[in-house]
Scaffold this motif. Structure first.
Motif, short mmCIF file in Angstrom:
data_model
loop_
_atom_site.label_atom_id
_atom_site.label_comp_id
_atom_site.label_asym_id
_atom_site.label_seq_id
_atom_site.Cartn_x
_atom_site.Cartn_y
_atom_site.Cartn_z
N MET A 1 45.21 22.26 57.94
CA MET A 1 45.37 22.80 56.60
C MET A 1 45.28 24.32 56.58
SD MET A 1 46.07 21.80 53.60
CE MET A 1 45.60 20.30 52.85
N ARG A 2 44.42 24.87 57.45
CA ARG A 2 44.25 26.32 57.54
C ARG A 2 45.58 27.00 57.88
NH1 ARG A 2 39.24 28.74 58.46
NH2 ARG A 2 37.54 27.24 58.47
N LEU A 3 46.37 26.31 58.64
CA LEU A 3 47.60 26.91 59.13
C LEU A 3 48.78 26.71 58.19
CD1 LEU A 3 47.16 25.79 62.83
CD2 LEU A 3 46.57 27.99 61.78
N LEU A 4 48.53 25.98 57.12
CA LEU A 4 49.60 25.75 56.15
C LEU A 4 49.43 26.68 54.96
CD1 LEU A 4 49.52 21.85 56.23
CD2 LEU A 4 51.32 23.33 57.18
N PRO A 5 50.53 27.07 54.34
CA PRO A 5 50.42 28.00 53.20
C PRO A 5 49.50 27.46 52.09
CG PRO A 5 52.72 27.49 53.70
CD PRO A 5 51.90 26.70 54.65
N ALA A 6 49.52 26.15 51.89
CA ALA A 6 48.72 25.60 50.80
C ALA A 6 47.23 25.68 51.07
CB ALA A 6 49.11 24.14 50.56
N GLY A 7 46.85 25.90 52.35
CA GLY A 7 45.44 25.84 52.67
C GLY A 7 44.92 27.08 53.35
N ASN A 8 45.61 28.20 53.23
CA ASN A 8 45.14 29.38 53.94
C ASN A 8 44.04 30.14 53.22
OD1 ASN A 8 46.70 30.45 52.01
ND2 ASN A 8 48.27 31.29 53.38
N THR A 9 43.67 29.67 52.03
CA THR A 9 42.50 30.25 51.37
C THR A 9 41.46 29.15 51.20
OG1 THR A 9 43.32 29.69 49.19
CG2 THR A 9 43.91 31.86 50.04
N LYS A 10 40.21 29.59 50.98
CA LYS A 10 39.14 28.61 50.76
C LYS A 10 39.46 27.74 49.55
CE LYS A 10 34.70 29.69 52.71
NZ LYS A 10 33.42 30.33 52.60
N TYR A 11 39.95 28.42 48.50
CA TYR A 11 40.27 27.68 47.28
C TYR A 11 41.38 26.67 47.53
CZ TYR A 11 42.12 26.50 42.75
OH TYR A 11 42.58 25.78 41.69
N ARG B 1 42.16 25.21 50.31
CA ARG B 1 41.70 24.04 51.06
C ARG B 1 40.88 23.12 50.16
NH1 ARG B 1 41.06 27.95 54.83
NH2 ARG B 1 38.80 28.14 54.67
N PHE B 2 40.10 23.76 49.26
CA PHE B 2 39.32 22.95 48.33
C PHE B 2 40.25 22.15 47.43
CE2 PHE B 2 37.41 22.56 44.08
CZ PHE B 2 36.33 21.76 44.40
N ARG B 3 41.26 22.86 46.92
CA ARG B 3 42.17 22.27 45.95
C ARG B 3 43.05 21.18 46.59
NH1 ARG B 3 44.64 20.12 43.39
NH2 ARG B 3 46.08 20.38 41.66
N ASN B 4 43.52 21.47 47.80
CA ASN B 4 44.53 20.58 48.40
C ASN B 4 43.98 19.60 49.41
OD1 ASN B 4 46.79 21.61 46.95
ND2 ASN B 4 46.64 23.44 48.23
N LEU B 5 42.76 19.84 49.89
CA LEU B 5 42.23 18.91 50.88
C LEU B 5 40.99 18.20 50.36
CD1 LEU B 5 42.28 17.83 53.82
CD2 LEU B 5 40.66 19.64 54.37
N TRP B 6 39.97 18.98 50.07
CA TRP B 6 38.68 18.35 49.77
C TRP B 6 38.68 17.61 48.45
CZ3 TRP B 6 36.12 17.43 53.75
CH2 TRP B 6 36.10 18.32 54.82
N LEU B 7 39.22 18.25 47.44
CA LEU B 7 39.16 17.63 46.12
C LEU B 7 39.87 16.27 46.10
CD1 LEU B 7 37.80 18.31 43.48
CD2 LEU B 7 39.98 19.22 42.65
N PRO B 8 41.12 16.19 46.59
CA PRO B 8 41.78 14.88 46.59
C PRO B 8 41.03 13.84 47.44
CG PRO B 8 43.34 16.61 47.16
CD PRO B 8 42.01 17.25 47.05
N LEU B 9 40.45 14.31 48.57
CA LEU B 9 39.75 13.36 49.43
C LEU B 9 38.46 12.86 48.80
CD1 LEU B 9 40.08 14.80 53.04
CD2 LEU B 9 41.18 12.79 52.05
N LEU B 10 37.77 13.81 48.13
CA LEU B 10 36.47 13.45 47.58
C LEU B 10 36.55 12.85 46.19
CD1 LEU B 10 34.28 16.52 48.61
CD2 LEU B 10 34.08 14.20 49.47
#
Lengths: 195, 554, 373
Positions: B162-172, B174-183
């Motif tokens: 996710m860090r390497l993708l445009p959607a996840g290159n910021t902390k926000y 990653r939170f928005r696109n990875l953690w929130l949907p997972l959690l």
């Protein structure tokens, strides 16, 4: 030894009807047929896990069709080895025979020194060897094998087929194998019938 | 497959013990008040005693849920993502509030905000805040239990990618696109449970807020005059209206929960905790505050049990000694001794255990047995065993009370085990929920294979099934014991017409006695400490048997 | 067995049990003492609430003197005692009720839940027998209910000392008055009863007693569940400030006219609490002990006799913070107990039968007044 007379079973559709077989002491038979044709059910009926619709089962001249599975003295090796996760290898073997010679039983199936191993750590083939050792410890009058080699790779399967056959022959233990694999059936059994 | 005799017996016993008392209570209330649900609801609004209670109940539950999330999530995050020394101890401390009896928490928070503590218990805003914080204290364990397993075992590759993708290159991002949907499903499930527990809160509302009531505490308050022909009819309506609203809300939450649980079970790529977790020295602030928060009411209760108020003409001062404990453990005509309460509590817990665990087990087994051949029957039974979840403990208490008055009051009032019935009603559904997945996880081949080895039925049970279920049975056992020991709402309703007492009821009566006697408050805290001690022992014991990956709430 | 049969079994089973129960509730009420039937089993079960007068020493002494074994069932308040009696009518659960007052007693009598006791009562002052003088209940203590105020705060400068009930609806008292609810507490009920009388006797014919309560409700009067919450948790003038859970937001509270005397007794002749004797707003409350229908009448009667013996009853002011019912008794003078207590000049006068007849209506009216307010 074991006489199957007119065994019939249907479940939604007819699985087998008027199945007849006479198994002589020390004889190994293979039953083949495509998957879904009722091979597994046939074995389950013979060992008492399922009830027959009709037919007679005689073991050493005695009618066993009304006995519970645990009273019939017929062993079954499942397609995928059934090993109890709360017990180690030795514990699993003790289920077959509390006072049996565990060390020797393991040596016989080529699993020397595996007594303390946890069952999760065994490979598929090792698992089948343990469950064979356990079934033999229970001293069954007949052993049924439900495609025990099918989930293994070819090399392993070939080795196990010949190992199991020689163990059974050594003990003069009659056995019925069901499989869809004609090759295995021919290598393992004295003769093959198809369902 | 045929339904076995034991299965029918189990469901008959369940009907007799659990469904029948509730049936009798509702039947009686409706008989007195008439069947008119809209009148029940309007009675809630038209009586001064219950005016505004619907709004308050919803409002406080909503705020409690939000605050619980706000407090629980950062803790769950720190605990799940990073490595901590004494990890299991820290986790145990953070989750222990959930199993604490609510009355113990009430005592602890009263002491913290009271004169001896922060001295902020001055007006409605502070006691509302106290209630909310207390609810958060209770329920933060839910967030931790639900979210922490997801966080601590998620394969780090997901985040690395996710860090390497445009959607996840910021902390926000990653939170928005990875953690929130997972959690999200876990958070929602925890929020759902928190809402339910706050919605039916009783002991905390009874002791912390003044004037403001939840549906549960209103029901408890008017319950003593319910079910009398031609007398105080509006009170019957209040009880019926309250329980109807509770039933609806709890039912919706149950469905929501089970739906979320299914979503949660979607398998996520997992990795070992050792790989996932890193060190994070800064996170100590959050974990430290969490641990302090978790422990403070418990420490407060213990301290308060030794602090004795001395008031004389020169004013008030405090001394430290054990006279509160002595007072609690001395029997008098008006207050039974804590020994008696302890004896009763342990006795009721034992009876509950002996009945609820086997009953719940057989019920769960029955559901599984009929699942294949009669799926609809299985689903009906499944819902039936969940029914008590949708009924609050005060209503269960009223059920037992009205039920026993109608069947044979003289017998039940002289029958010491009676209060245990309420505990059985409350705990059995939990046992079913714990045993169902455990029983499902046992493959049928285990039993069949044992049969072909010639193993007898008894040996198959003792040597195979029992050991395989050992963990779940122990969790169910400990859970049943802890719930029974700490149960307050139902016991309070059932025992107040009798001279039986349990530890939580005794704490309540000690606090209810006017405070001219300066030993009653320390004595209440002493009894709370006993209850707290027992619960802690049970909890520590249960931790040993909890499997690390189950992620369940219990 | 299929699903339907199974369900049918559950349902019929439930119906069977609930059906055969509904009929069991009504029993013939023995109204003639000669028809009473009971068994003296050597036990005495007393239903009561926190009546401090029932001290351990006193109960133990009764047990040793008579050989009865006492069990106390402690309920929340006088209202719960009545609930208990009605709820368990015809079931032999308890023998003696202690703590019903003259706002509850008549309802209990009308519902036939009491039996005539045969304790011999002597030397009871006449004023105490005024609300009820019959064999179904024996008065054991009494007192006057009235408002108290904290004289340190209500000093005539920051707050004016109220002279009529209407004064309490003034802005300065907004949220500063605590009154226990008439729905759940006997002092609250007594005070509500007094207000019905007060406003029917005042000069003003335009307003009803319910208007006053509506005004009070708009003036954010604090209605509490019971007396303890009002006096101990809310009131700034009493010993509550030393207790845990204390809030202290009310400067006027509904309590007893002798509550300041009790404060003074415990504080060594000092109190800041003062009884407010607004004519017509106080209520003479008498508390009763009554034998419960179907209970052990021997035990109940001998306990009533014991409770009214001069040895026990004369201790009421000290042990129970209430007046003794004995003729010629008074509060002790030590520590200013009597000095700080007030006997109201002009208490409200309402007969017990009027109370019983109207109580349910009054409560309904009070309820709507408060809801609308």
């Amino acid at each position: 030894m074991l006489i199957c007379k007119d065994l019939t079973k249907s479940f939604d559709k007819e699985l087998f009807s008027n199945f007849n077989l006479e198994l002589k002491p020390g004889e190994i038979v293979a039953i083949t047929g495509p998957s879904g044709c009722g091979k597994t059910t046939l074995l389950r009926c013979i060992c008492g896990l399922e009830d027959l619709d009709s037919g007679d089962l005689l073991l050493e001249g005695r009618d066993i069709s009304t006995l519970n599975a645990e009273e019939r003295g017929i062993g079954l090796i499942f397609q995928k080895a059934v090993l109890y996760p709360h017990l180690n290898v030795e514990g699993n073997l003790r289920l077959g025979n509390k006072k049996g010679d565990i060390t020797n039983a393991l040596v016989e199936v080529g699993m020397e020194g595996f007594e303390e191993r946890r069952v999760e750590s065994l490979s598929g083939g090792e698992g089948q060897r343990v469950s064979l050792a356990r079934a033999l410890l229970a001293k069954p009058k007949v052993l049924l094998l439900d495609e025990p080699f099918s989930s293994l790779d070819e090399e392993l399967s070939r080795r196990l087929v010949s190992d199991v056959r020689s163990i059974l022959k050594e003990r003069k233990c009659p056995a019925i194998l069901v499989t869809h694999n004609k090759n295995i059936a021919e290598n393992f059994a004295d003769y093959v019938i198809s369902l | 497959m045929n339904i076995k005799f034991s299965n029918v017996c189990a469901f008959l016993a369940y009907t007799l013990l659990v469904i029948l008392p509730l049936w009798l209570a509702v039947d009686r209330l409706v008989w007195v008040a008439g069947f008119d649900p809209s009148a029940w609801i309007s009675s809630l609004e038209n009586n001064y005693i219950s005016q505004g209670v619907i709004e308050f109940t919803f409002y406080q539950a909503l705020i409690s849920t939000i605050v619980t999330m706000a407090i629980g999530l950062p803790i769950a995050w720190q605990l799940g993502r990073y490595k901590w020394p004494l990890q299991s101890v820290v986790k145990a401390i953070l989750t222990v509030p959930f199993v604490m009896p609510s009355i113990v928490a009430a005592m602890g928070f009263l002491y913290i905000v009271g004169k001896a503590g922060l001295d902020i218990r001055v007006d409605e805003s502070t006691w509302f805040a106290t209630l909310i914080i207390a609810h958060a204290w209770f329920n933060m364990a839910l967030i931790i239990r639900f979210c922490e397993p997801v966080l601590s075992t998620l394969d780090p590759k997901l985040e690395e990618q996710m860090r390497l993708l445009p959607a996840g290159n910021t902390k926000y991002g990653r939170f928005r696109n990875l953690w929130l949907p997972l959690l999200a499903p876990s958070i929602a499930a925890a929020a759902c449970m928190t809402f339910v527990f706050s919605f039916t809160s009783f002991a905390l509302v009874r002791w912390i807020t003044l004037g403001d009531n939840t549906l549960e505490s209103v029901m408890a308050g008017v319950g003593s005059s319910a079910g009398i022909e031609g007398y105080m009819i509006s009170r019957n309506e209040i009880v019926l209206g309250s329980s109807m609203i509770q039933f609806t809300i709890l039912l919706i939450s149950l469905f929501l929960m089970s739906w979320l649980q299914q979503k949660r079970q979607n398998l996520l790529p997992q990795a070992s905790e050792v790989i996932v977790k890193k060190r994070n020295p800064k996170g100590w602030a959050i974990i430290g505050i969490g641990v302090l928060f978790s422990l403070s009411p418990l420490i407060a209760v213990l301290l308060a049990s030794f602090r004795i108020r001395n008031t004389d003409s020169s004013g008030t001062n405090y001394s430290w000694d054990t006279s509160g404990w002595e007072f609690a453990f001395t029997s008098s005509n008006s207050i039974s001794s804590a020994w008696e309460a302890l004896f009763n509590s342990l006795g009721y817990a034992a009876i509950t255990l002996i009945i609820a665990v086997p009953l719940g087990w057989i019920l769960a087994q029955t559901i599984i047995d009929v699942e294949k051949s009669r799926p609809r029957l299985a689903r009906t039974l499944d819902v039936l065993t969940m029914l008590p979840f949708a009924i609050s403990s005060v209503m269960i208490g009223l059920g037992v009370m009205l039920g026993m008055i109608r069947i044979d009051a003289e017998f039940f009032y002289s029958f010491w085990p009676t209060p245990a019935l309420a505990h059985i009603m409350i705990t059995t559904p939990f046992v079913v929920r714990i045993m169902l997945p455990a029983l499902r996880s046992i493959e049928p081949a285990y039993d069949e294979c044992a049969k072909t080895l010639g193993i007898t039925k008894w040996r198959r049970f003792t040597e195979i099934k029992l050991p395989l279920l050992k963990g779940s049975i122990l969790v169910a056992t400990i859970f049943t014991l802890a719930m029974s020991l700490g149960e307050f709402g139902a016991s309070w309703v059932v025992t107040r017409n009798s001279d039986w007492t349990t530890l939580p009821v005794m704490i309540d009566s000690l606090r209810s006695i006017p405070y001219k006697n300066s030993l009653t408050a320390p004595a209440a805290c002493a009894v709370s400490s006993v209850l707290m001690g027992i619960t802690l022992i049970l909890f520590t014991w249960a931790e040993k048997f909890r499997s690390a990956r189950d992620g369940g709430m219990f | 067995m299929n699903k339907l049969t199974l369900m049918a079994i559950f349902v019929t089973f439930n119906l069977m049990i609930s059906g055969c129960l509904s009929s069991k509730i009504d029993q013939d009420d023995a109204e003639n003492p000669s028809e009473y039937e009971w068994e003296d089993d050597g036990e005495l079960v007393i239903v009561t609430y926190d009546v401090y007068g029932l001290t351990d020493e006193m109960l133990t002494q009764f047990e040793t003197e008579t050989g009865y074994e006492i069990t106390l069932l402690k309920l929340d308040d006088a209202g719960s005692i009545l609930d208990h009696l009605l709820q368990h009518k015809g079931l032999q659960v308890a023998d003696l009720a202690i703590g019903l007052d003259n706002t509850y007693l008549q309802t209990a009598i009308d519902n036939n839940v009491l039996w005539e006791h045969f304790a011999e009562l002597e030397n009871i002052s006449e004023s105490v027998l005024e609300p009820y003088n019959g064999p179904l209940a024996a008065p054991f203590d009494h007192g006057y209910i009235c408002l108290n105020y904290d004289s340190e705060i209500v000093d005539g400068e920051n707050y004016t000392v109220p002279e009529s009930l209407w004064d309490l609806t003034e802005d300065e008292w907004k949220g500063k008055i605590a009154i226990p609810s008439p729905e759940t507490s006997s002092p609250g009920r007594a005070f509500m009863t007094a207000t019905t009388d007060y406003f029917s006797n005042d000069q003003d014919n335009e307003t009803e007693w319910t208007d006053w309560w509506s005004e009070m409700s708009s003036n954010e009067v604090i209605i509490t569940t019971g007396w303890s919450e009002a006096y101990e948790t809310r009131y700034t003038g009493g010993y509550g400030e030393w207790t845990d859970g204390y809030v202290g937001d009310a400067h006027i509270v509904l309590s007893y006219c002798h509550s300041p005397g009790v404060e003074s007794w415990y504080n060594g002749n000092w109190t800041k609490s003062v009884a407010l004797d607004i004519p017509g707003s106080s209520f003479h409350q008498v508390e009763y002990a009554a034998a419960i229908q179907g209970g052990n009448l021997d035990a109940a009667s001998s306990f009533i006799e014991y409770l009214l013996s001069s040895e026990v009853n004369s201790k009421m002011p000290v042990e129970n913070s209430m007046y003794s019912v004995l003729e010629g008794s008074d509060l002790p003078e030590e520590n200013g107990y009597k000095f700080h207590s007030v006997v109201p000049q002009d208490p409200a006068s309402i007969s017990s039968t009027a109370i019983a007849e109207n109580m349910e209506t009054w409560l309904k009216q009070w309820n709507s007044a408060m809801v609308d307010g």
